[in-house]
Design a protein around this motif. Sequence first.
Motif, PDB file in Angstrom:
ATOM      1  N   TYR A  36       0.825  -1.203   0.000  1.00 26.55           N
ATOM      2  CA  TYR A  36       0.000   0.000   0.000  1.00 26.55           C
ATOM      3  C   TYR A  36       0.859   1.253   0.000  1.00 26.55           C
ATOM      4  CZ  TYR A  36      -4.396  -2.418   0.824  1.00 26.55           C
ATOM      5  OH  TYR A  36      -5.522  -3.196   0.684  1.00 26.55           O
ATOM      6  N   ASP A  37       1.946   1.225   0.760  1.00 21.91           N
ATOM      7  CA  ASP A  37       2.793   2.414   0.833  1.00 21.91           C
ATOM      8  C   ASP A  37       3.804   2.340  -0.305  1.00 21.91           C
ATOM      9  OD1 ASP A  37       4.110   4.691   1.493  1.00 21.91           O
ATOM     10  OD2 ASP A  37       4.716   4.044   3.497  1.00 21.91           O
TER      11      ASP A  37
ATOM     12  N   ALA B 215       5.354  14.786  11.870  1.00 22.45           N
ATOM     13  CA  ALA B 215       5.135  13.341  11.979  1.00 22.45           C
ATOM     14  C   ALA B 215       3.795  13.102  12.652  1.00 22.45           C
ATOM     15  CB  ALA B 215       6.255  12.710  12.802  1.00 22.45           C
ATOM     16  N   GLY B 216       3.300  11.899  12.493  1.00 22.60           N
ATOM     17  CA  GLY B 216       2.098  11.479  13.201  1.00 22.60           C
ATOM     18  C   GLY B 216       0.807  11.717  12.440  1.00 22.60           C
ATOM     19  N   VAL B 217      -0.287  11.453  13.139  1.00 20.74           N
ATOM     20  CA  VAL B 217      -1.620  11.497  12.526  1.00 20.74           C
ATOM     21  C   VAL B 217      -1.917  12.880  11.956  1.00 20.74           C
ATOM     22  CG1 VAL B 217      -4.090  11.147  12.938  1.00 20.74           C
ATOM     23  CG2 VAL B 217      -2.415   9.888  14.273  1.00 20.74           C
ATOM     24  N   GLY B 218      -2.344  12.916  10.696  1.00 18.63           N
ATOM     25  CA  GLY B 218      -2.865  14.143  10.102  1.00 18.63           C
ATOM     26  C   GLY B 218      -1.842  15.251   9.903  1.00 18.63           C
ATOM     27  N   ALA B 219      -0.564  14.939  10.040  1.00 20.98           N
ATOM     28  CA  ALA B 219       0.451  15.993   9.895  1.00 20.98           C
ATOM     29  C   ALA B 219       0.524  16.466   8.442  1.00 20.98           C
ATOM     30  CB  ALA B 219       1.807  15.463  10.333  1.00 20.98           C
TER      31      ALA B 219
ATOM     32  N   HIS C 258      -9.372  11.640  -5.343  1.00 20.32           N
ATOM     33  CA  HIS C 258      -9.308  11.241  -3.932  1.00 20.32           C
ATOM     34  C   HIS C 258      -7.854  11.110  -3.479  1.00 20.32           C
ATOM     35  CE1 HIS C 258     -13.095  10.531  -2.032  1.00 20.32           C
ATOM     36  NE2 HIS C 258     -12.660   9.530  -1.291  1.00 20.32           N
TER      37      HIS C 258
ATOM     38  N   THR D  72      -6.123  14.560  -3.316  1.00 23.41           N
ATOM     39  CA  THR D  72      -6.544  15.335  -2.143  1.00 23.41           C
ATOM     40  C   THR D  72      -5.871  14.814  -0.880  1.00 23.41           C
ATOM     41  OG1 THR D  72      -8.683  15.502  -3.237  1.00 23.41           O
ATOM     42  CG2 THR D  72      -8.569  16.296  -0.981  1.00 23.41           C
ATOM     43  N   ARG D  73      -5.758  13.484  -0.777  1.00 22.37           N
ATOM     44  CA  ARG D  73      -5.101  12.912   0.410  1.00 22.37           C
ATOM     45  C   ARG D  73      -3.615  13.259   0.452  1.00 22.37           C
ATOM     46  NH1 ARG D  73      -6.181   6.697   1.773  1.00 22.37           N
ATOM     47  NH2 ARG D  73      -4.804   7.303   3.477  1.00 22.37           N
TER      48      ARG D  73
ATOM     49  N   GLN E 208       0.821  16.408   2.181  1.00 18.79           N
ATOM     50  CA  GLN E 208       1.658  15.523   3.008  1.00 18.79           C
ATOM     51  C   GLN E 208       3.129  15.508   2.613  1.00 18.79           C
ATOM     52  OE1 GLN E 208      -0.462  11.724   2.922  1.00 18.79           O
ATOM     53  NE2 GLN E 208      -1.481  12.269   4.824  1.00 18.79           N
TER      54      GLN E 208
ATOM     55  N   GLY F 112       4.778  10.502   8.666  1.00 20.33           N
ATOM     56  CA  GLY F 112       3.733   9.516   8.926  1.00 20.33           C
ATOM     57  C   GLY F 112       3.931   8.893  10.290  1.00 20.33           C
TER      58      GLY F 112
ATOM     59  N   ARG G 154       2.944   7.965   1.741  1.00 20.13           N
ATOM     60  CA  ARG G 154       1.892   8.411   2.647  1.00 20.13           C
ATOM     61  C   ARG G 154       0.490   8.042   2.135  1.00 20.13           C
ATOM     62  NH1 ARG G 154       1.496   9.617   6.379  1.00 20.13           N
ATOM     63  NH2 ARG G 154       1.386  11.794   6.994  1.00 20.13           N
ATOM     64  N   GLY G 155      -0.504   8.836   2.459  1.00 20.27           N
ATOM     65  CA  GLY G 155      -1.874   8.499   2.095  1.00 20.27           C
ATOM     66  C   GLY G 155      -2.096   8.432   0.595  1.00 20.27           C
TER      67      GLY G 155
ATOM     68  N   HIS H  10      -1.264   4.991  -0.716  1.00 17.40           N
ATOM     69  CA  HIS H  10      -2.250   4.041  -0.233  1.00 17.40           C
ATOM     70  C   HIS H  10      -3.534   4.143  -1.041  1.00 17.40           C
ATOM     71  CE1 HIS H  10      -4.654   1.535   2.280  1.00 17.40           C
ATOM     72  NE2 HIS H  10      -3.616   1.281   3.048  1.00 17.40           N
TER      73      HIS H  10
END
Lengths: 144, 483
Positions: free
Chosen positions: B98-99, B133-137, B190, B193-194, B198, B203, B245-246, B249
């Motif tokens: 995925y990554d 780093a981390g969620v939503g950064a 999609h 946008t994700r 980033q 991550g 990152r997202g 994925h």
Amino acid sequence: MPAFFHFLDDVALADLAFDAEGDSVQGVFEAASQAVMEAMADPKTVGATWERRVEHTGADLAELLFDWLSDFVYWKDAAGVVFSRAVIAVTQAGGQWTLAATLIGEPVNQATQVLRNDVKGVTKHLYRLYQDNGRWRARVVLDV
Amino acid sequence: MKCNTAMKVVRISDEVWEIPVTEKPGMLVPARIYGTESILRAMDTGVFEQVTNVACLPGIRRYALCMPDGHWGYGFPIGGVAAFDVRSGIISPGGVGYDVNCGMRLIRSDLTLADVQPKLDLLMTELFRRVPAGVGASGFVSMNRSSFDRVMTKGARWCIEQGYGWHRDLERMEQGGCLPGADPGKVSDHAVTRGMNQLGTLGSGNHYLEVQVVSNDRIFDRETAAAFGITGQDQIVIMVHCGSRGFGHQVASDYLKVFEKAMRRYGITVKDQQLACAPFLSEEGQDYFAAMNCAANTAFANRQVITHQIREAFAAVFGRSGEELGMELVYDVAHNIAKVERYPEGELVVHRKGATRAFGPGSQDLPACYRSVGQPVICGGSMETGSYLLVGTTRATEDTFGSTMHGSGRTMSRTQAKKSISGEQLQQQMKQRGILVKAVSMSGLAEEAGFAYKNISEVVESVERAGITKKVAELRPIGNIKG
């Protein structure tokens, strides 16, 4: 028995797996939603300054849950938010299932929120949504 | 041989084990697993099931392989390597991961432990501030759709054009930090946008930025180390592990759906839904390849922007520019990728998922500066135990489609690890051992405890004895940033 979820010790070594269950479709959707929110951050530490309406329709209930759970991941990245709550209504009409929901949360704030995993996606590995002894159950593996 | 499988496992050598085609209906080639007997015994059931599932995929050549750091993954095992004929074979997002282009980057410096130790806290704080780093950064690079399209097609080169790095950095990246054939038109809105916000972010999960030390006594091949700019003397180096990152994925998720439908059209059946695939030359296969290359290029760009931020952080703390501090890139290498490469069988689509390209000396795909010694291979261990710099060999090109291990590999689930130790406890224990950790998530930190991973030294020894890479240096952590 109320809806609930639990993370699994021995499934998905590098990622995060959970089982969710409820007495109804709505219940299992709510439990799975809670699991995804809690995988990302402690919802109790997240406010409610951001919200988004989401709607999905389809004949395949498992796909509907998959797409809905994927919404959490999408909005986490697209809007930079984590979630405190999700208000969900799952209904069925004419062979079609409809999920109408509101995602509620706030922008990521490392100073005030207890943040957990940056979930990258919902996967189809071991993915199941099924009915068993009157209970609705789901197994989901999140890629983190 | 007692393993976590009922299938017959045949010893080829002390570090190579084979599951014959007779062990599962539909296997087109044998499966081969690399590792010592003890590594093989400890491998989870998923590895044996998954590597033999891969051996059933259309157009596979020679063997389905799994490296010694292998463990259960989605579709392919982590550590999986498989090569498919360009004309008759498939491409599968499950074989890439995925990554997309999750990978490793190593930066050397002229600094020593004596220079850095007194300022380590300040340095880690500065790095933590500059590398989100981390969620939503989200990253500091301002993007719009047009500039993100250019990132997708140019990769690390786009960063250099924007001033985030040095031109010579590009020479020291797999394929110059830019895979050809990237087509932003094959990527969903999609995914864009994700990914757009980033760039320059680490991550979470097992991704990290680590400040490490190379001691004299942990250099195993001085000549090769010198060619890589590694001189020892308690030299400071910086390792980065992250990917697309997202964005990557979403590309993988989008095309898994496309391929699920396409398989019916092409009459392909697979033993696991996550092995969804399409003929490489089909419209769907080529679309995914073009989108995957976009994701791979954003990963190169991501690590390049992070490198820029690392150099800026060091410059701020030590009062000298990155150039004055000798902060040259050693190498950047992918460990989640599919690429077309030429082997004696012809052109093959080589999938490496949690496996690193490891080309030996003389390869025309290597930059001139490394052509005589071979490709640097960067292997990240757990944040407690250290990492390795290896070099590719001709034997790897012959035996494993030029591939080797990528890290140490997990042995314990995240949920179990968190039950064994808290993030705060781990952070304190590591501080006592001289490793300063800055983490966004304490539970995420606990999940990455050293005991949740295999012993990387044993994994490294096994690939060295198998001849598919050679040890160059061991890198000991002193500072770690995690999401």
